[in-house]
Design a protein around this motif. Structure first.
Motif, mmCIF file in Angstrom:
data_model
loop_
_atom_site.group_PDB
_atom_site.id
_atom_site.type_symbol
_atom_site.label_atom_id
_atom_site.label_comp_id
_atom_site.label_asym_id
_atom_site.label_seq_id
_atom_site.Cartn_x
_atom_site.Cartn_y
_atom_site.Cartn_z
ATOM 1 N N LYS A 170 0.849 -1.101 -0.063
ATOM 2 C CA LYS A 170 0.058 -0.090 0.028
ATOM 3 C C LYS A 170 0.769 1.060 0.188
ATOM 4 O O LYS A 170 0.583 2.231 -0.672
ATOM 5 N N ALA A 171 1.986 1.348 0.805
ATOM 6 C CA ALA A 171 2.723 2.327 0.793
ATOM 7 C C ALA A 171 3.481 2.710 -0.493
ATOM 8 O O ALA A 171 3.420 4.104 -0.818
ATOM 9 N N GLY A 172 3.774 1.619 -1.241
ATOM 10 C CA GLY A 172 4.540 1.858 -2.401
ATOM 11 C C GLY A 172 3.451 2.128 -3.621
ATOM 12 O O GLY A 172 3.927 3.024 -4.249
ATOM 13 N N TYR A 173 2.310 1.683 -3.215
ATOM 14 C CA TYR A 173 1.539 2.024 -4.400
ATOM 15 C C TYR A 173 0.878 3.608 -4.224
ATOM 16 O O TYR A 173 0.863 4.306 -5.133
ATOM 17 N N ASP A 174 0.780 3.874 -2.825
ATOM 18 C CA ASP A 174 0.084 5.304 -2.557
ATOM 19 C C ASP A 174 1.266 6.192 -3.113
ATOM 20 O O ASP A 174 1.043 7.575 -3.650
ATOM 21 N N GLY A 175 2.796 5.981 -3.105
ATOM 22 C CA GLY A 175 3.730 6.918 -3.437
ATOM 23 C C GLY A 175 4.138 6.553 -4.992
ATOM 24 O O GLY A 175 5.249 7.113 -5.469
ATOM 25 N N LEU A 176 3.326 5.858 -5.842
ATOM 26 C CA LEU A 176 4.064 5.349 -7.021
ATOM 27 C C LEU A 176 4.013 6.729 -8.076
ATOM 28 O O LEU A 176 3.111 7.418 -8.120
ATOM 29 N N SER A 177 5.271 6.899 -8.536
ATOM 30 C CA SER A 177 5.481 8.026 -9.430
ATOM 31 C C SER A 177 5.132 7.434 -10.701
ATOM 32 O O SER A 177 5.262 6.223 -11.130
ATOM 33 N N PRO A 178 4.929 8.569 -11.871
ATOM 34 C CA PRO A 178 4.536 8.190 -13.040
ATOM 35 C C PRO A 178 5.518 7.295 -13.915
ATOM 36 O O PRO A 178 6.738 7.769 -13.630
ATOM 37 N N VAL A 179 5.430 6.275 -14.205
ATOM 38 C CA VAL A 179 6.325 5.546 -15.129
ATOM 39 C C VAL A 179 5.743 4.870 -16.445
ATOM 40 O O VAL A 179 4.429 4.325 -16.421
ATOM 41 N N GLN A 180 6.799 4.792 -17.305
ATOM 42 C CA GLN A 180 6.320 4.149 -18.562
ATOM 43 C C GLN A 180 6.595 2.633 -18.577
ATOM 44 O O GLN A 180 7.659 2.121 -18.280
ATOM 45 N N TRP A 181 5.423 1.794 -18.926
ATOM 46 C CA TRP A 181 5.612 0.475 -19.208
ATOM 47 C C TRP A 181 6.384 -0.035 -20.375
ATOM 48 O O TRP A 181 6.155 0.943 -21.396
ATOM 49 N N PRO A 182 6.990 -0.831 -20.678
ATOM 50 C CA PRO A 182 7.080 -2.090 -19.478
ATOM 51 C C PRO A 182 7.930 -1.625 -18.412
ATOM 52 O O PRO A 182 8.890 -0.915 -18.684
ATOM 53 N N VAL A 183 7.537 -2.376 -17.116
ATOM 54 C CA VAL A 183 8.328 -2.168 -16.049
ATOM 55 C C VAL A 183 8.739 -3.512 -15.417
ATOM 56 O O VAL A 183 8.115 -3.756 -14.350
ATOM 57 N N PRO A 184 9.581 -4.491 -16.042
ATOM 58 C CA PRO A 184 9.770 -5.596 -15.754
ATOM 59 C C PRO A 184 10.723 -5.595 -14.381
ATOM 60 O O PRO A 184 10.988 -4.396 -13.911
ATOM 61 N N ALA A 185 10.804 -6.574 -13.739
ATOM 62 C CA ALA A 185 11.416 -6.853 -12.258
ATOM 63 C C ALA A 185 13.071 -6.321 -12.641
ATOM 64 O O ALA A 185 13.310 -6.004 -11.542
#
Length: 895
Positions: free
Chosen positions: A538-553
């Protein structure tokens, strides 16, 4: 400093709910249910800029038009408030009964590009994995599905290769079928910045000369439906000039020889292209030379390409040219689809289209099995579902008995909309998740209306046109009994016996599952992979910054561009160039329907205006539904500029205001799509548009419907302003729009002056009523005051002498202002100051008269107007209009 003083509310970083640009927004609640809105300078999509619609979001947050409680239709046809448990139990029981009697494929879901990804994901999971119906489609079918089909056929995946920064570094930008200046103004400003700072060239290909064309270096007004012929000719030109990158094609592309041979059949030379497109040979040659000689070229397109029965081939024709020259996956070049809705791409990622499952997987046997195992789905759909137009045909034919509509208004937006509205009304179970109390789809009387969260209350993610995932965060509490869409869907799933698979603690868990599915058995074989987010809490999701996929591991920072290495997702990791069908329109004009109707958006409105229609600022620029046509066609069909015309097709009709627009070619018409049965008497353009669809994408041809046009006359025209609803005489024409302080209507009628006066006296007889009546001249004006404050006003005049309302509207805007001089008000003069005139710049509320005065005082450029009045300095979508006003001022002075 006082330590007990309340803290100022913090700004929430969220994402705009309009077009697919995906602008970052900072919203600061005002404590009264609204918020102040600003652009987020740290968001890479817009860098702090907002268009007129985004800037006015704070004006759309009130609860006056909201549905706040579950509603059930009663036997009388009206609605009763019920509790959530009763509503959810009833909907689940209805779905269960229909599946038992008619099979799961008698159930359909119709979704929206304005849902969040998490809402979309659970809707698809429930329908396709657990109920077992493949019939899940979305209003994105009307928007970008031809691009989806073409990218899958040619690139092997539904992948936009580039990024917005390519608009900054391209040396040539070609806009095909896109009025970007009005529909994607923030991106258009980036293009214009590139022109100014780097000398980039801008070419516009469009049958209509739009605001975008006014700020271009080259404009090709080609015939409707001829885009593929133009780009087939470009491929031939590239081959004949030896400009094909043979090494790149040999390594990374299949089907080149077949595609080139096909292009030679369609467009063997410039003379043939000229016949197909209606363009002059010299224009075509100049465009071909410019495209061929500029290595860094971006070709971008929107609905003018997509909304076609050959939209897939049109996109393929563009992709073919970029592949033939290797101009893809590199900075400053590539094909680029400008998406129409805030989460059209997010919906594609989770399988929102009927021909996809989830995570960009289709209905191949291995893909079905993979999704089944991941979801542990007991009733996985085994084949593609019906696309939107065919889905509603199945509703009309009773093959589909239950439909759940979420966050969209198909009774307005789908083609052949009268048939759609009638079909919806005949469903055995019709459920709508909505946040407004009234729209055309709700007028079809669903059995249950479920109150869903609106922008500002939602919490989730959206994906924009450059594959950038952004958070849409809540900054307002859920009002009444409103619930998020994902919660409603999961509660239905639980009642259907699937609770364990839908037991999410919040949208963060849904997103994490979505991310995990994208990476499941992927290993680089599929384009969509956001596996780096699979373990997001939840904390990481709430702080998620805009990012372009693909976002592989292994690449959590995301990916700006794809295909830079030439590895596509087709067979053998190659792209597959495709031959095209012979370009033609789905339906040709004839004696009965001699004109082609083009449709589209206006600058300050969005879809069916359930949000933008609440903003007085956005309603001020274009106030009424209209049809634009060349001045020669006005004469040809006996119309009157500023009068009315009835448009009719084989499917329906509408009555619209006539606008002379020589940017529209003879033989064609243009009408905006936004007005509905809620906002106008007879202006539903979807009722006219044809349901003929692209064979690959299922997207209907909404840009070239054959129509007839004829004059419509009324004896009188006028306007009405009122703090509360006011009923106008039946049988006339009207358009309703938001005004500051209450409601406004522009109207036309055959009712006589005395009939209008009687209505006013009956409605406002207890208040202070001042009237000016000219029975011989046929005019009537009244002002209704209460304790000296303007409560209502109505002006009526003979047709052709319609009164303007800008001055009276300005007085009406302040409900507390005392009207000192009623006669001055009834004369149409502002008792307290200058008349600003019609709004030109919606961002800063700058009127036509103010701009004219500034030019008269010595301003010579739009930039000087910006310095003086701020007009045009935000999104810039009004700059073409400001330049026109300046040109008119100079011409008048010279005369």
């Amino acid at each position: 400093m006082r330590h007990d003083a309340p803290l100022a509310p913090a700004a929430t970083c969220t994402t705009c709910p309009y077009c697919g640009v995906g602008c970052g927004v900072k919203a600061t609640p005002d404590g009264l249910g609204g918020a102040t809105i600003a652009g987020d300078a740290n968001h890479p999509a817009n860098r702090g800029r907002l268009c007129s619609k985004g800037s006015a979001l704070g004006e759309t947050l009130g609860l006056g038009s909201r549905v706040l409680h579950p509603l059930k239709r009663n036997p009388a046809g009206s609605y009763d408030r019920i509790g959530w448990d009763e509503a959810l139990d009833a909907v689940a029981a209805g779905l269960r009964a229909i599946a038992a009697e008619h099979g799961p494929e008698a159930i359909a879901f119709y979704l929206s590009g304005q849902l969040l990804t998490e809402d979309y994901y659970v809707a698809n999971k429930l329908a396709k994995g657990f109920i077992g119906t493949p019939h899940v489609d979305t209003n994105s079918r009307l928007c970008m599905s031809s691009t989806v089909a073409a990218q899958r056929r040619v690139l092997g995946s539904d992948t936009v290769p580039g990024a917005y920064e390519d608009f900054d570094s391209a040396d040539l930008i070609v806009l095909v079928g896109s009025n970007t200046a009005w529909c994607h103004p923030i991106l258009f400003r980036r293009m214009q910045d590139n022109r100014r700072e780097r000398g980039a060239r801008l070419v516009v290909l469009d049958p209509r000369l739009t605001a975008t064309a006014e700020d271009a270096d080259m404009v090709l007004a080609l015939k409707p439906g001829s885009d593929a012929a133009l780009f087939a000719g470009l491929l031939v030109h590239l081959a004949d000039r030896g400009l094909v990158d043979r090494t790149y094609v040999a390594r990374h592309v299949a089907g080149f020889d077949e595609a080139l041979a096909n292009a030679r059949e369609i467009a063997p030379d410039i003379a043939a292209v000229s016949v197909a497109t209606g363009l002059k040979p010299a224009e075509i040659a100049a465009f071909y030379e410019l495209w061929a000689s500029t290595p860094h070229v971006v070709t971008a397109w929107s609905q003018g390409v997509n909304q076609s029965a050959q939209g897939t081939d049109k996109v393929a024709a563009i992709l073919n040219c970029h592949l033939a020259t290797g101009r893809i996956g590199r900075p400053g070049c590539g094909p680029f689809s400008l998406t129409g809705q805030p989460n059209a791409m997010g919906g594609r990622e989770v399988g929102g289209l009927a021909n996809m499952l989830a995570a960009h997987m289709g209905y191949g046997a291995d893909e079905i099995d993979r999704v089944r195992r991941f979801w542990q789905a007991p009733h996985i759909a085994r084949h593609e579902g019906l696309k939107a137009v065919q889905m509603l045909d199945a509703v009309a034919e009773r093959g589909i008995r239950a439909m759940w509509v979420m966050a969209t208004n198909p009774a307005v937006s789908l083609p052949n909309a009268d048939k759609v509205r009638a079909a919806l009304a005949g469903l055995d179970l019709f459920v709508v998740s909505e946040n407004v109390l009234s729209n055309d789809t709700l007028a079809a009387r669903p059995h249950y209306i479920l109150p869903a969260a609106a922008w500002g209350e939602k919490d989730g993610t959206v994906t924009n046109s450059e594959r950038r995932i952004s958070r849409q965060r809540a900054f307002l509490p859920l009002p009444g009994e409103v619930k998020p869409d994902w919660w409603i869907i999961c509660e239905i799933a639980r009642r259907l016996g699937f609770g364990e698979a839908f037991a999410y603690a919040g949208p963060h868990e849904i997103y994490a599952e979505h991310a995990a599915l994208s990476a499941f058995e992927n290993g680089g074989t599929r384009d969509f992979d956001i596996g780096a987010h699979a373990g997001l809490g939840k904390a990481g999701y709430d702080g998620l910054s805009p990012v372009q996929w693909p976002v592989p591991a292994y690449r959590p920072q995301g990916t700006a561009r794809l295909f830079s290495d030439g590895n596509f997702f087709g067979s053998g990791r190659r792209a597959q160039m495709r031959p095209l069908a012979a370009p033609k329109l789905a339906a040709e004009i004839d004696e009965a329907f001699p004109l082609l109707l083009n449709t589209g958006r206006v600058r300050d409105h969005w879809h069916t205006m359930t949000r933008t229609g609440l903003s007085p600022r956005l309603s001020a620029h274009i106030a009424e539904p209209s049809v634009h046509l060349h001045s020669s066609e006005i004469t040809r069909f006996g119309l009157v500029e500023g009068g009315f015309a009835r448009l009719a097709s084989a499917h329906g009709s509408a009555v619209l205001k006539v606008v002379a627009d020589d940017g529209v070619s003879p033989g064609e018409l243009f009408a905006p799509i936004h007005w509905s049965g809620e906002t106008a008497s007879d202006a539903r353009i979807g009722a006219l548009t044809q349901p003929l669809c692209d064979p690959f994408s299922g997207q209907p041809e909404m840009k070239a419907t054959p129509v007839a046009v004829a004059p419509v006359t009324y004896r009188f025209e006028g306007f009405a302003l009122s703090r509360d609803p006011f009923v106008l005489p039946a049988g006339g024409w009207w358009a309703r729009l938001a005004v500051q302080g209450g409601q406004g209507r522009l109207f036309a009628t055959d009712a006589c002056v005395e009939a209008i006066a009687s209505l006013v006296r009956e409605r406002f007889g207890a208040d202070e009523l001042t009237e000016l009546i000219d029975r011989d001249g046929g005019s009537y004006r009244c002002a209704v005051l209460r304790e000296g404050r303007l409560l209502a006003a109505l002006f009526l005049a003979p047709t052709g002498r319609a009164p303007l309302w800008d001055t009276v509207k300005a007085v009406f805007a302040d409900p507390l202002a005392i009207v000192e001089n009623r006669l001055a008000l009834l004369s149409g003069r502002n008792p307290g100051g200058a008349d600003p005139g019609p709004t030109v710049c919606a961002c800063f509320g700058v009127g036509l008269n103010a701009i004219r005065s500034a030019f008269a005082a010595g301003a010579t450029t739009a930039e000087e107007i910006g310095l003086q009045l701020k007009a045009g300095t935000n999104c810039g979508s009004c700059l073409p209009e400001i330049r026109r006003i300046g040109a008119q001022a100079r011409a008048s002075e010279a005369a």
